[in-house]
Design a protein around this motif. Structure first.
Motif, PDB file in Angstrom:
ATOM      1  N   LEU A  29      -5.165   3.935  -0.467  1.00 50.54           N
ATOM      2  CA  LEU A  29      -5.050   4.658  -1.732  1.00 50.54           C
ATOM      3  C   LEU A  29      -6.415   4.779  -2.404  1.00 50.54           C
ATOM      4  N   ASP A  30      -6.548   5.768  -3.297  1.00 44.64           N
ATOM      5  CA  ASP A  30      -7.835   6.011  -3.950  1.00 44.64           C
ATOM      6  C   ASP A  30      -8.076   5.081  -5.126  1.00 44.64           C
ATOM      7  N   GLU A  31      -7.027   4.781  -5.873  1.00 48.05           N
ATOM      8  CA  GLU A  31      -7.135   3.886  -7.032  1.00 48.05           C
ATOM      9  C   GLU A  31      -5.877   3.026  -7.116  1.00 48.05           C
ATOM     10  N   ILE A  32      -6.025   1.839  -7.694  1.00 52.08           N
ATOM     11  CA  ILE A  32      -4.893   0.930  -7.892  1.00 52.08           C
ATOM     12  C   ILE A  32      -4.844   0.543  -9.362  1.00 52.08           C
ATOM     13  N   ASP A  33      -3.682   0.705  -9.974  1.00 48.15           N
ATOM     14  CA  ASP A  33      -3.486   0.263 -11.352  1.00 48.15           C
ATOM     15  C   ASP A  33      -3.785  -1.234 -11.455  1.00 48.15           C
ATOM     16  N   PRO A  34      -4.401  -1.706 -12.561  1.00 47.45           N
ATOM     17  CA  PRO A  34      -4.774  -3.124 -12.667  1.00 47.45           C
ATOM     18  C   PRO A  34      -3.624  -4.099 -12.417  1.00 47.45           C
ATOM     19  N   LEU A  35      -2.427  -3.822 -12.956  1.00 49.03           N
ATOM     20  CA  LEU A  35      -1.300  -4.727 -12.731  1.00 49.03           C
ATOM     21  C   LEU A  35      -0.918  -4.751 -11.258  1.00 49.03           C
ATOM     22  N   ALA A  36      -0.880  -3.590 -10.625  1.00 41.97           N
ATOM     23  CA  ALA A  36      -0.552  -3.528  -9.201  1.00 41.97           C
ATOM     24  C   ALA A  36      -1.601  -4.276  -8.379  1.00 41.97           C
ATOM     25  N   ARG A  37      -2.860  -4.187  -8.806  1.00 42.69           N
ATOM     26  CA  ARG A  37      -3.910  -4.900  -8.079  1.00 42.69           C
ATOM     27  C   ARG A  37      -3.745  -6.412  -8.233  1.00 42.69           C
ATOM     28  N   GLU A  38      -3.390  -6.867  -9.422  1.00 39.07           N
ATOM     29  CA  GLU A  38      -3.143  -8.291  -9.624  1.00 39.07           C
ATOM     30  C   GLU A  38      -1.978  -8.759  -8.761  1.00 39.07           C
ATOM     31  N   ILE A  39      -0.911  -7.965  -8.735  1.00 41.09           N
ATOM     32  CA  ILE A  39       0.268  -8.307  -7.937  1.00 41.09           C
ATOM     33  C   ILE A  39      -0.058  -8.238  -6.452  1.00 41.09           C
ATOM     34  N   GLY A  40      -0.901  -7.276  -6.086  1.00 39.76           N
ATOM     35  CA  GLY A  40      -1.248  -7.109  -4.682  1.00 39.76           C
ATOM     36  C   GLY A  40      -0.234  -6.287  -3.926  1.00 39.76           C
ATOM     37  N   ALA A  41       0.541  -5.470  -4.641  1.00 37.90           N
ATOM     38  CA  ALA A  41       1.572  -4.655  -3.993  1.00 37.90           C
ATOM     39  C   ALA A  41       1.797  -3.385  -4.803  1.00 37.90           C
ATOM     40  N   VAL A  42       2.119  -2.307  -4.092  1.00 34.87           N
ATOM     41  CA  VAL A  42       2.356  -1.001  -4.707  1.00 34.87           C
ATOM     42  C   VAL A  42       3.722  -0.491  -4.282  1.00 34.87           C
ATOM     43  N   ASN A  43       4.498   0.026  -5.230  1.00 36.25           N
ATOM     44  CA  ASN A  43       5.771   0.654  -4.867  1.00 36.25           C
ATOM     45  C   ASN A  43       5.882   2.093  -5.356  1.00 36.25           C
ATOM     46  N   THR A  44       4.896   2.561  -6.127  1.00 35.35           N
ATOM     47  CA  THR A  44       4.906   3.922  -6.656  1.00 35.35           C
ATOM     48  C   THR A  44       3.508   4.502  -6.577  1.00 35.35           C
ATOM     49  N   VAL A  45       3.410   5.714  -6.067  1.00 31.90           N
ATOM     50  CA  VAL A  45       2.122   6.391  -5.952  1.00 31.90           C
ATOM     51  C   VAL A  45       2.204   7.734  -6.668  1.00 31.90           C
ATOM     52  N   VAL A  46       1.184   8.041  -7.469  1.00 39.09           N
ATOM     53  CA  VAL A  46       1.084   9.294  -8.196  1.00 39.09           C
ATOM     54  C   VAL A  46      -0.120  10.068  -7.673  1.00 39.09           C
ATOM     55  N   ASN A  47       0.083  11.352  -7.392  1.00 38.02           N
ATOM     56  CA  ASN A  47      -1.028  12.225  -7.017  1.00 38.02           C
ATOM     57  C   ASN A  47      -1.603  12.834  -8.289  1.00 38.02           C
ATOM     58  N   ARG A  48      -2.784  12.369  -8.666  1.00 35.48           N
ATOM     59  CA  ARG A  48      -3.422  12.876  -9.869  1.00 35.48           C
ATOM     60  C   ARG A  48      -4.716  13.593  -9.487  1.00 35.48           C
ATOM     61  N   ASP A  49      -4.656  14.910  -9.523  1.00 36.09           N
ATOM     62  CA  ASP A  49      -5.816  15.752  -9.182  1.00 36.09           C
ATOM     63  C   ASP A  49      -6.356  15.430  -7.792  1.00 36.09           C
ATOM     64  N   GLY A  50      -5.430  15.230  -6.852  1.00 37.63           N
ATOM     65  CA  GLY A  50      -5.827  14.981  -5.474  1.00 37.63           C
ATOM     66  C   GLY A  50      -6.097  13.535  -5.133  1.00 37.63           C
ATOM     67  N   LYS A  51      -6.056  12.656  -6.120  1.00 37.33           N
ATOM     68  CA  LYS A  51      -6.251  11.223  -5.882  1.00 37.33           C
ATOM     69  C   LYS A  51      -4.905  10.512  -5.877  1.00 37.33           C
ATOM     70  N   PHE A  52      -4.688   9.638  -4.901  1.00 34.90           N
ATOM     71  CA  PHE A  52      -3.470   8.840  -4.816  1.00 34.90           C
ATOM     72  C   PHE A  52      -3.684   7.525  -5.571  1.00 34.90           C
ATOM     73  N   ILE A  53      -2.917   7.348  -6.652  1.00 34.35           N
ATOM     74  CA  ILE A  53      -3.055   6.166  -7.514  1.00 34.35           C
ATOM     75  C   ILE A  53      -1.796   5.315  -7.379  1.00 34.35           C
ATOM     76  N   GLY A  54      -1.980   4.032  -7.068  1.00 32.54           N
ATOM     77  CA  GLY A  54      -0.863   3.128  -6.822  1.00 32.54           C
ATOM     78  C   GLY A  54      -0.484   2.303  -8.033  1.00 32.54           C
ATOM     79  N   TYR A  55       0.825   2.176  -8.256  1.00 31.14           N
ATOM     80  CA  TYR A  55       1.379   1.378  -9.351  1.00 31.14           C
ATOM     81  C   TYR A  55       2.441   0.430  -8.802  1.00 31.14           C
ATOM     82  N   ASN A  56       2.817  -0.544  -9.612  1.00 27.31           N
ATOM     83  CA  ASN A  56       3.928  -1.426  -9.260  1.00 27.31           C
ATOM     84  C   ASN A  56       4.929  -1.457 -10.409  1.00 27.31           C
ATOM     85  N   THR A  57       6.126  -0.914 -10.173  1.00 32.71           N
ATOM     86  CA  THR A  57       7.190  -0.942 -11.177  1.00 32.71           C
ATOM     87  C   THR A  57       8.296  -1.917 -10.797  1.00 32.71           C
TER      88      THR A  57
END
Length: 279
Positions: free
Chosen positions: A73-101
């Motif tokens: 992924l291109d970027e990782i949300d800070p909380l997702a990075r702390e957790i070390g896991a991603v379950n949701t990805v958003v395409n923002r202007d061609g960049k894949f950004i990972g989140y954890n919900t």
């Protein structure tokens, strides 16, 4: 042309995400379609590159890719990075950004049926991506005692070491956790054991479970897993993974569309498809 959204995992045939999200797209008038893709681990990088090539608008990530996807992924949300896991990805202007919900979705679902107190004694079964989200979020919320049991104790130890929040935790071997089960108020099952089509399996024996305990399983298909059947027979209160599934999905939908959807509508959509009632 419709925007494309997806969920990737292996296995993936059991997922109710396409039915739930496609219903929401239709209900809110969003011109989009959501599809499930089976992606094996060795093909994960290629799948992400393919998604980027076709301009997919966003996607969910499930077992076994929640941790493995991060390098792609291109970027990782800070909380997702702390957790070390991603379950949701958003395409923002061609960049894949990972989140954890997962963690916040689980806590919202649990709190709707159970009074979460700081002095609870919690046993978390599993040390994978979903477990990380739940463990970190519960620790952040102030729950003081969360033990972790896992088939591989070293993974539980690593998870505890990596938690950035103050919490009393022990990595407990499965047999020891089974023997001491009576000391826990809340037991949370986070593995894929018991998921359709392997519904005859349970990750742990509940022989020593107290009748006043609460057992939560993040699996929602089937609605009542073997471990939940066993807990109910012991007199314990139970919760399946439908509430977590709905709330983490609602948070993902909001990140994609800016709309926080009707969670009761989401739950009813899934229940109708599964042909059951909430346990």
């Amino acid at each position: 042309m419709k925007d494309l959204y997806a969920v990737i995992g292996d296995p993936i045939a059991h997922s109710m995400s396409p039915i739930m999200h496609n219903h929401l797209f239709q209900f809110y008038g969003v011109d989009a379609h959501y599809h499930a893709f089976k992606v094996e681990t060795e093909n994960l990088k290629a799948a992400i590159n393919g998604f980027k090539a076709i301009g997919i608008a966003g996607f969910n990530v499930t077992v076994p890719h929640k941790m493995k996807i991060i390098p792609f992924l291109d970027e990782i949300d800070p909380l997702a990075r702390e957790i070390g896991a991603v379950n949701t990805v958003v395409n923002r202007d061609g960049k894949f950004i990972g989140y954890n919900t997962d963690g916040s979705g689980y806590l919202k679902g649990l709190s709707s049926v159970y009074d979460i107190q700081k002095d609870l004694s919690v046993l978390l079964i599993g040390a994978g991506g979903a477990a990380r989200g739940i463990y970190f979020t519960m620790a952040q919320s102030g729950v003081e005692h969360i033990d972790i049991t896992n088939r591989t104790v070293e993974k539980a130890e690593q998870l505890i070491e990596e938690c950035p929040y103050a919490v009393q935790s022990n990595a407990v071997p499965l047999k020891e956790a089974e023997a001491d089960l009576s000391q826990y108020d809340l037991v949370i099952q986070t593995t894929s054991i018991g998921m359709s089509p392997y519904m005859d399996r349970s990750p742990i024996s509940l022989q020593n479970l107290c009748s006043n305990a609460f057992v939560s399983d993040i699996i929602y298909n089937p609605l009542t897993t073997k471990i939940l059947h066993q807990a109910k027979e012991k007199g314990a209160k139970i919760q399946n993974g439908l509430d977590m599934f709905v709330f983490q999905g609602a948070l993902a939908f909001e990140k994609w569309t800016g709309i926080f959807p009707d969670t009761d509508r989401m739950k009813n959509t899934v229940l109708t498809q599964l042909g059951g009632i909430q346990c």
